[in-house]
Design a protein around this motif. Structure first.
Motif, mmCIF file in Angstrom:
data_model
loop_
_atom_site.group_PDB
_atom_site.id
_atom_site.type_symbol
_atom_site.label_atom_id
_atom_site.label_comp_id
_atom_site.label_asym_id
_atom_site.label_seq_id
_atom_site.Cartn_x
_atom_site.Cartn_y
_atom_site.Cartn_z
ATOM 1 N N SER A 40 2.515 1.633 -3.387
ATOM 2 C CA SER A 40 1.541 2.102 -4.371
ATOM 3 C C SER A 40 1.287 3.600 -4.233
ATOM 4 O O SER A 40 1.217 4.320 -5.233
ATOM 5 C CB SER A 40 0.223 1.335 -4.226
ATOM 6 O OG SER A 40 0.411 -0.028 -4.526
ATOM 7 N N GLN A 41 1.159 4.067 -2.997
ATOM 8 C CA GLN A 41 0.934 5.494 -2.762
ATOM 9 C C GLN A 41 2.143 6.317 -3.200
ATOM 10 O O GLN A 41 1.997 7.367 -3.819
ATOM 11 C CB GLN A 41 0.637 5.752 -1.285
ATOM 12 C CG GLN A 41 -0.708 5.231 -0.828
ATOM 13 C CD GLN A 41 -0.896 5.329 0.675
ATOM 14 O OE1 GLN A 41 0.015 5.694 1.422
ATOM 15 N NE2 GLN A 41 -2.090 4.969 1.138
ATOM 16 N N GLN A 67 0.836 -1.199 0.000
ATOM 17 C CA GLN A 67 0.000 0.000 0.000
ATOM 18 C C GLN A 67 0.876 1.255 0.000
ATOM 19 O O GLN A 67 0.627 2.191 -0.765
ATOM 20 C CB GLN A 67 -0.933 -0.008 1.213
ATOM 21 C CG GLN A 67 -1.895 1.155 1.239
ATOM 22 C CD GLN A 67 -2.858 1.079 2.410
ATOM 23 O OE1 GLN A 67 -2.880 0.120 3.170
ATOM 24 N NE2 GLN A 67 -3.660 2.111 2.564
ATOM 25 N N GLU A 116 1.018 3.833 -8.514
ATOM 26 C CA GLU A 116 0.472 2.692 -9.251
ATOM 27 C C GLU A 116 0.362 1.497 -8.319
ATOM 28 O O GLU A 116 1.151 1.344 -7.404
ATOM 29 C CB GLU A 116 1.317 2.345 -10.475
ATOM 30 C CG GLU A 116 2.749 1.976 -10.164
ATOM 31 C CD GLU A 116 3.596 1.760 -11.413
ATOM 32 O OE1 GLU A 116 3.214 2.226 -12.490
ATOM 33 O OE2 GLU A 116 4.636 1.117 -11.287
ATOM 34 N N ASP A 117 -0.652 0.670 -8.570
ATOM 35 C CA ASP A 117 -0.860 -0.497 -7.716
ATOM 36 C C ASP A 117 0.313 -1.464 -7.833
ATOM 37 O O ASP A 117 0.816 -1.721 -8.927
ATOM 38 C CB ASP A 117 -2.148 -1.225 -8.101
ATOM 39 C CG ASP A 117 -3.386 -0.468 -7.638
ATOM 40 O OD1 ASP A 117 -3.254 0.372 -6.726
ATOM 41 O OD2 ASP A 117 -4.471 -0.719 -8.177
ATOM 42 N N ALA A 118 0.726 -1.969 -6.688
ATOM 43 C CA ALA A 118 1.786 -2.973 -6.638
ATOM 44 C C ALA A 118 1.337 -4.049 -5.665
ATOM 45 O O ALA A 118 1.285 -3.821 -4.461
ATOM 46 C CB ALA A 118 3.099 -2.354 -6.179
#
Length: 77
Positions: free
Chosen positions: A39-40, A36, A44-46
Motif C-alpha cells: 500500500s505504501q 502495508q 493505495e490500500d491493498a
C-alpha cells in the motif's frame, strides 16, 4: 442468421472460487505487513484477501518444476 467466425472463442469462466485456509499467526502477520508495504509503495490500500490470489498466481507461475509436472497431469495416458 449466418454463422460468423471470430478469432476469440467462448470466454472462460472467471467466476471467483471461494477458498478458506487456516494459517499460523506469524504468517498472518507477515501478510498484513506485506499488504502495508504494498500500500505504501503503490499509494493505495491493498487488503490481504485482495493480494493473496495475486501472490499465489505469481508463485505458481515462477515454479518451473510445477509447470513441468502439471503437463504430465494433462497428458493422455
Amino acid at each position: 442468421m449466418s454463422k460468423t467466425s471470430l478469432k476469440i472463442g467462448p470466454l472462460p469462466d472467471k467466476t471467483p472460487q471461494k477458498l478458506t485456509v487456516l494459517i499460523e499467526p506469524s504468517l498472518a502477520a507477515e501478510l498484513e505487513d506485506y499488504a502495508q508495504v504494498h500500500s505504501q509503495l503503490h499509494g493505495e490500500d491493498a487488503a490481504v484477501p485482495v493480494l493473496v490470489p495475486h501472490m499465489l498466481e505469481a508463485f505458481l507461475a515462477s515454479d518451473a518444476g510445477f509447470r513441468r509436472a502439471r503437463k504430465s497431469l494433462k497428458a493422455p495416458s
